[in-house]
Enzyme design. Structure first.
Site, short mmCIF file in Angstrom:
data_model
loop_
_atom_site.label_atom_id
_atom_site.label_comp_id
_atom_site.label_asym_id
_atom_site.label_seq_id
_atom_site.Cartn_x
_atom_site.Cartn_y
_atom_site.Cartn_z
N CYS A 122 71.20 -13.86 16.25
CA CYS A 122 72.33 -14.42 17.27
C CYS A 122 72.35 -13.95 18.66
O CYS A 122 72.83 -14.45 19.67
CB CYS A 122 73.71 -13.92 16.72
N LYS A 200 78.13 -7.85 4.81
CA LYS A 200 78.59 -8.17 6.18
C LYS A 200 79.74 -9.07 6.27
O LYS A 200 79.45 -10.34 5.80
CB LYS A 200 77.61 -8.12 7.03
N ARG A 210 80.31 -8.48 20.92
CA ARG A 210 79.83 -9.48 21.54
C ARG A 210 79.77 -9.69 22.72
O ARG A 210 79.04 -10.34 23.35
CB ARG A 210 80.61 -10.81 20.63
N ARG A 222 81.23 -17.72 12.14
CA ARG A 222 80.06 -17.06 11.16
C ARG A 222 80.66 -17.35 9.76
O ARG A 222 80.14 -16.60 8.94
CB ARG A 222 79.67 -15.77 11.56
N GLU A 238 76.46 -9.29 -3.57
CA GLU A 238 75.50 -9.39 -2.46
C GLU A 238 74.61 -8.01 -2.36
O GLU A 238 73.31 -8.19 -2.29
CB GLU A 238 76.30 -9.49 -0.98
N LYS A 253 79.90 -3.41 6.04
CA LYS A 253 80.14 -3.61 7.56
C LYS A 253 81.20 -4.66 7.61
O LYS A 253 81.12 -5.78 7.05
CB LYS A 253 78.70 -4.03 8.27
N SER A 279 82.14 -2.12 16.65
CA SER A 279 82.78 -1.93 17.97
C SER A 279 84.23 -1.88 18.04
O SER A 279 84.97 -1.17 18.73
CB SER A 279 82.05 -2.90 18.82
N TYR A 318 79.10 4.20 17.35
CA TYR A 318 79.19 4.62 18.87
C TYR A 318 79.60 6.06 19.20
O TYR A 318 79.65 6.44 20.23
CB TYR A 318 80.02 3.41 19.44
C1 PBG Z 1 74.82 -9.63 14.67
C2 PBG Z 1 75.59 -8.29 14.81
C3 PBG Z 1 76.87 -8.07 14.98
C4 PBG Z 1 77.16 -6.74 14.91
C5 PBG Z 1 76.02 -6.19 14.75
N1 PBG Z 1 74.83 -6.99 14.43
C6 PBG Z 1 77.94 -9.05 15.48
C7 PBG Z 1 78.25 -10.17 14.59
O1 PBG Z 1 77.83 -10.47 13.57
O2 PBG Z 1 78.92 -11.12 15.31
C8 PBG Z 1 78.55 -6.37 15.39
C9 PBG Z 1 78.32 -4.56 15.32
C10 PBG Z 1 79.62 -4.09 16.16
O3 PBG Z 1 80.82 -4.79 16.27
O4 PBG Z 1 79.86 -2.93 16.46
N2 PBG Z 1 74.39 -10.08 13.66
#
Ligand code: PBG
Length: 329
Positions: A122, A200, A210, A222, A238, A253, A279, A318
């Site tokens: 992505c 995820k 993002r 997604r 999964e 996640k 994040s 983080y």
């Molecule tokens: C991309 C990816 C994402 C994150 C890690 N790898 C974003 C998404 O799937 O849109 C998010 C990590 C975060 O929010 O800290 N595959």
């Protein structure tokens, strides 16, 4: 008959006593620091939505990774912001791609820390989806599974060749772990483990990321590949499949809103588990702390401890550097 008075409070009477009976011990050994690398030189650009986090160029990244290692943190995970994006996400497998360059620089200049490469398309695709897209608008587009696997396999081998010590596929394509394992083995990287983003979710908590990775989907969302937040049993399916396909570590996640999933995974699987403190979980606390509404250190450590308590062996966060300092006291 109730409990005799003081039965439960007796062991809470002093800080040293509380330390003796503590049941979860958060340690720097569990932390993984996510980092964002972009082209250029001397760049250390703060991410607006993630105070305290930066987009770095390869040179400033090297310094950052050294300071992370010196704090005792055992690993970083790298995300790339390529100079150009295209429909296939070719920047993900280019021998001179941004993460490949970063890995080469780190291999040469830093040791004593694991270099995990996030593997997803992505950040590299012009449309911002995690795979090959057919159809061109909101209504007709589809993210194709198997054509995406070929690209992921190539990218995995390319990242390992550049020096990644662990590969972390995060795209939620079916069968990705098997393809990646095969590609790594065929390229002679049998010793490189796979940390699979197994469960995820399609989560609003990725909002600030993002901006950090400059990777929002240009159309659609997604939800056809990431999981529905309402499903927990499906996460175990999964994870089971990823394990069968050759995953070495399984990830849940986001972390905080999915601690039940993490706990269920802990009960079911004996392999190492990772959780991604994403994040949005970070930025919410930062924003509230900036307003003076909560105590960042206290809340962050409470969050990280809860993730460990739920069953995570390792936590991508983080707060890795801050937590390493706080835990040292
Ligand atoms: C991309 C990816 C994402 C994150 C890690 N790898 C974003 C998404 O799937 O849109 C998010 C990590 C975060 O929010 O800290 N595959």
């Amino acid at each position: 008959m109730g409990f005799p008075e003081h039965r439960l409070r007796r062991l809470r009477g002093s800080a040293p006593l509380r330390r003796l009976v503590r049941q979860t011990r958060l340690s720097v050994d569990q932390l993984i620091a996510p980092l964002f690398v972009r082209p250029g030189h001397g760049i250390r650009q703060e991410i607006g939505a993630m105070p305290g986090q930066f987009q770095l160029s390869c040179d400033t990244l090297v310094d950052e990774v050294k300071s992370i290692r010196d704090l005792g943190i055992p690993a970083v995970i790298l995300f790339g912001i390529p100079p150009e994006k295209d429909a296939r996400g070719s920047g993900a497998y280019h021998p001179n791609g941004i993460v490949q360059q970063a890995l080469a620089a780190l291999r040469e200049q830093v040791d004593g820390i694991e270099l995990i490469a996030d593997l997803c398309l992505c950040e590299y695709t012009s449309h911002g989806h995690c795979g090959v897209v057919t159809g061109c608008d909101e209504r007709s587009f589809h993210v194709e599974n198997d054509p995406t696997l070929e690209i992921l396999a190539e990218a995995a081998a390319s990242l390992a060749r550049a020096g990644a010590s662990v590969i972390a596929p995060s795209g939620m394509m079916d069968g990705a772990v098997r393809e990646i394992r095969t590609a790594l083995d065929e390229a002679g990287h049998e010793r490189v483990p796979i940390l699979a983003y197994a469960a995820k979710y399609a989560s609003g908590f990725y909002g600030p990321f993002r901006e950090a990775a400059e990777s929002p989907p240009q159309f659609g969302d997604r939800a056809t590949y990431q999981m529905d937040p309402a499903n927990a049993r499906e996460a175990l399916v999964e994870m089971e499949l990823d394990l069968e396909e050759g995953a070495d570590v399984l990830m849940v996640k986001p972390a905080l809103a999915y601690l039940d999933v993490l706990r269920a995974a802990r009960e079911r699987f004996d392999v190492p588990l990772a959780a991604y403190n994403v994040s949005g979980e970070y930025s919410m606390v930062k924003a509230a702390a900036r307003n003076g509404w909560i105590d960042e250190q206290r809340v962050a450590l409470e969050i990280l401890t809860s993730i460990a308590r739920a069953g995570a062996d390792m936590i991508l966060t983080y707060w890795a550097k801050d937590a390493a300092r706080w835990l040292r006291g």
